[in-house]
Design an enzyme around this catalytic site. Structure first.
Site: not given
Length: 327
Positions: A135, A131-132
């Site tokens: 980003h 998920h990071e």
């Protein structure tokens, strides 16, 4: 090109907000001073805000030799995401959480908390890291980091105006009333900007992160665990710097309900539901093989990926012994 334009528009909007706050606090003179601060904040925000954020959130770099399993995970997932492997940081907090920062994929960092490594299984940690990385790949990190820097600065400027005054009735059309209004409205305006930046990006990072890890259900499970535990464990650094709350995967501030109007994050239940729909569409279940880092040689297997020992970076438990946050 679009990301560059988007960042430019955000910087212009935040600079205008900064100048507006300065005007209502100190009139024309206050507006010019605020412009000067905004220009400095722009430069710092672009080149150094990632370092400031990491320092303010009690995140410290950890060497590969001390935690090779985590580095292997980040490296493998980064290659799947098609980006350079970011630096890895450990947030010295028992609250499970994580965030990413950096002005571009070539200068990025992923920070995970000791609590995240302690409470989540390997596949769940991998899903959070993915998920990071999403980003970072989307270049959200620059936008989110600059927003955090400006939001904190705007709130500080409003407080400064309350205590030190400035301006006069001739130069400031609202005088003292304007200063008082800015004390309350400026932080709220900064919060609205954070909400606009964060909410839609979290859904997109969930989707892309699930694609990178290949395990949307692991991310759904991780979000549920983090949300449940975050409300019971205080992240001291985040509480001291609430303007940076939107950078985390789950709101780190205590007592915050994710579905209220002024939350910087989407409702966690809605995010979980979206991930489960994604899993159903892709025909993914918990019996599929997942990406797993190699287990530590001396540790028994756990959670499908081994029990890891992550450095505590100088912290000790109440008995004076070193605390291993994983297992």
């Amino acid at each position: 090109m679009f990301n560059t334009f988007r960042t430019f528009v955000l910087l212009a909007a935040l600079t205008a907000l900064f100048m507006t706050v300065g005007y209502f606090i100190g009139g024309t003179g206050g507006m010019m001073i605020a412009l000067g601060f905004a220009l400095v904040t722009n430069v710092v925000g672009y080149w150094n805000s990632d370092k400031l954020v990491l320092r303010m959130q009690n995140a410290v770099p950890i060497e590969r030799s001390r935690v090779p399993e985590l580095y292997d995970m980040v490296d493998i997932l980064s290659r799947k995401a098609g980006i350079p492997t970011p630096a890895v940081y450990l947030i010295q907090s028992d609250q499970p959480n994580a965030f990413a920062t950096g002005r571009n994929p070539q200068n990025a960092a992923v920070a995970v908390s000791a609590g995240l490594l302690k409470h989540l299984e390997t596949r769940e940690v991998a899903a959070v890291v993915a998920h990071e990385l999403a980003h970072i790949r989307n270049r959200d990190t620059l936008t989110m980091t600059i927003t955090a820097t400006f939001a904190g600065a705007i709130s500080a400027l409003a407080q400064f105006g309350l205590f030190f005054g400035g301006g006069n009735g001739r130069d400031n059309p609202m005088g003292g009333v304007g200063r008082l209004l800015m004390v309350f409205l400026a932080p709220m305006a900064a919060m609205m900007v954070q909400m606009a930046v964060s909410r839609t990006r979290e859904y997109e990072a969930d989707r892309i992160g699930a694609e990178i890890s290949g395990d949307p259900l692991a991310l759904a499970s991780a979000l549920e665990k983090i949300a449940n535990l975050a409300g019971r464990q205080v992240n001291v650094a985040a509480e001291r710097n609430p303007a940076m709350a939107h950078m985390y995967i789950i709101n780190p501030l205590s007592g915050q309900r994710m579905d209220n109007l002024f939350s910087t994050h989407p409702d966690t239940a809605n995010r979980i539901q979206a991930l489960r729909k994604l899993a159903a569409f892709a025909h993914v279940d918990d019996k599929d093989d997942r990406l797993q880092p190699r287990p530590a040689p001396t540790s028994p297997g756990r959670g499908g990926g081994g029990s890891w020992r992550v450095p505590t970076v100088g912290r000790t438990d109440e008995d004076g012994g070193q605390r291993g946050p994983w297992g």
